[in-house]
Design a protein around this motif. Structure first.
Motif, short mmCIF file in Angstrom:
data_model
loop_
_atom_site.label_atom_id
_atom_site.label_comp_id
_atom_site.label_asym_id
_atom_site.label_seq_id
_atom_site.Cartn_x
_atom_site.Cartn_y
_atom_site.Cartn_z
N ALA A 155 76.59 -22.81 -42.59
CA ALA A 155 76.94 -22.45 -41.21
C ALA A 155 78.00 -21.38 -41.16
O ALA A 155 77.98 -20.49 -40.30
CB ALA A 155 77.42 -23.69 -40.47
N ASN B 205 78.24 -17.47 -35.11
CA ASN B 205 77.88 -16.78 -33.87
C ASN B 205 79.17 -16.32 -33.18
O ASN B 205 79.79 -17.06 -32.42
CB ASN B 205 77.08 -17.72 -32.96
CG ASN B 205 76.62 -17.03 -31.69
OD1 ASN B 205 76.81 -15.83 -31.51
ND2 ASN B 205 76.03 -17.81 -30.80
N ASN C 205 76.38 -22.76 -35.77
CA ASN C 205 74.96 -23.14 -35.77
C ASN C 205 74.75 -24.55 -36.30
O ASN C 205 73.75 -24.84 -36.98
CB ASN C 205 74.13 -22.14 -36.59
CG ASN C 205 74.14 -20.75 -35.98
OD1 ASN C 205 73.92 -20.59 -34.78
ND2 ASN C 205 74.41 -19.75 -36.80
#
Length: 264
Positions: A33, A38, A233
């Motif tokens: 991750a 993001n 994520n």
């Protein structure tokens, strides 16, 4: 000896929390991750943290409402609580929170004892909330573990309770001398009981609002953590995050090392 015992207990609780987190999410999933963060979601995390910072002082400010005066209106008290809350985040064991009483006594020339009483009441509401939901979290961890391990865990909690009782009693004696200028705990206990009896009788609705605000603070904290996981994520259920937040907060009621601050 006490210092090593404190660190050992805290480290034990943190180890359980980290194990729970790794079990629920997965180590490999967490590592993967971080490589696909993001970054666009960071702005939501920032504003969520900002809102949480502004809401957190409301729990104590609500309890201060019956004590407000022209010399210390709610708006001024809120600003002082916000300031000392920020200071507390960068000081060991959140000792910066006590700066609030220094400001009330020295700068505003106000009797800080009633504020100290509601401060303890606010902490008590948070502690009960944390104890309730962290117990649920620990039960989820221990439900598939052998009976002997569970018994050992319960025994450890009893030892922890004895240790914390002794520690808190010592703190109470020092704080009583600081705030009440006397060492007689019996007199202090009588005054304290009288205050809480009077306060709870006339302001039960205020205490209810404080409890609601406490749930809101923990809910916002869990929401920010949810946004952090989503930015990585990683999808973790909100309920599980809520339990993890309370388990971490349980450790924060014990004198901490820097590891707790990092995890929080």
């Amino acid at each position: 000896m006490k210092i090593y015992l404190k660190k050992g207990i805290t480290a034990g609780i943190l180890l359980i929390i980290i194990s729970f987190l790794l079990y629920q999410v997965g180590f490999n999933k967490i590592v993967d991750a971080f490589s696909s963060v993001n970054y666009s979601s960071l702005i939501f995390i920032f504003f969520g943290t900002l809102i949480l910072t502004l809401v957190y002082p409301c729990t104590l400010t609500i309890l201060h409402y019956p004590l407000k005066t022209s010399k210390m209106p709610l708006s001024t008290f809120y600003k002082l609580r916000l300031l000392t809350q920020v200071i507390a985040t960068i000081t060991p064991n959140k000792i910066g929170e006590l700066y609030l009483f220094f400001l009330l006594k020295r700068k505003y020339k106000i009797n800080a004892v009633p504020t100290f009483y509601i401060f303890i009441l606010d902490k008590l509401a948070s502690f009960i909330h944390v104890l309730l939901f962290s117990s649920i979290g620990f039960f989820m961890i221990l439900k598939d573990i052998s009976a002997s391990t569970v018994s050992l865990f319960i025994f450890s909690l009893i030892i922890l309770g004895i240790f914390l009782g002794n520690y808190l009693l010592g703190k109470l004696k020092r704080l009583s001398k600081l705030f009440f200028m006397e060492n007689n705990l019996k007199n202090i206990f009588t005054k304290t009981v009288d205050f809480y009896r009077h306060f709870t009788k006339k302001n039960f609705h205020i205490i209810t609002y404080n409890i609601i605000a406490t749930f809101l603070v923990f809910g916002l904290t869990a929401l920010v953590m949810k946004l952090i996981f989503l930015s990585l994520n990683v999808d973790v259920a909100f309920a599980k995050i809520y339990l993890i937040i309370n388990m971490i907060s349980l450790a924060s009621f014990i004198p901490l090392n820097i590891l707790v601050i990092v995890i929080k």
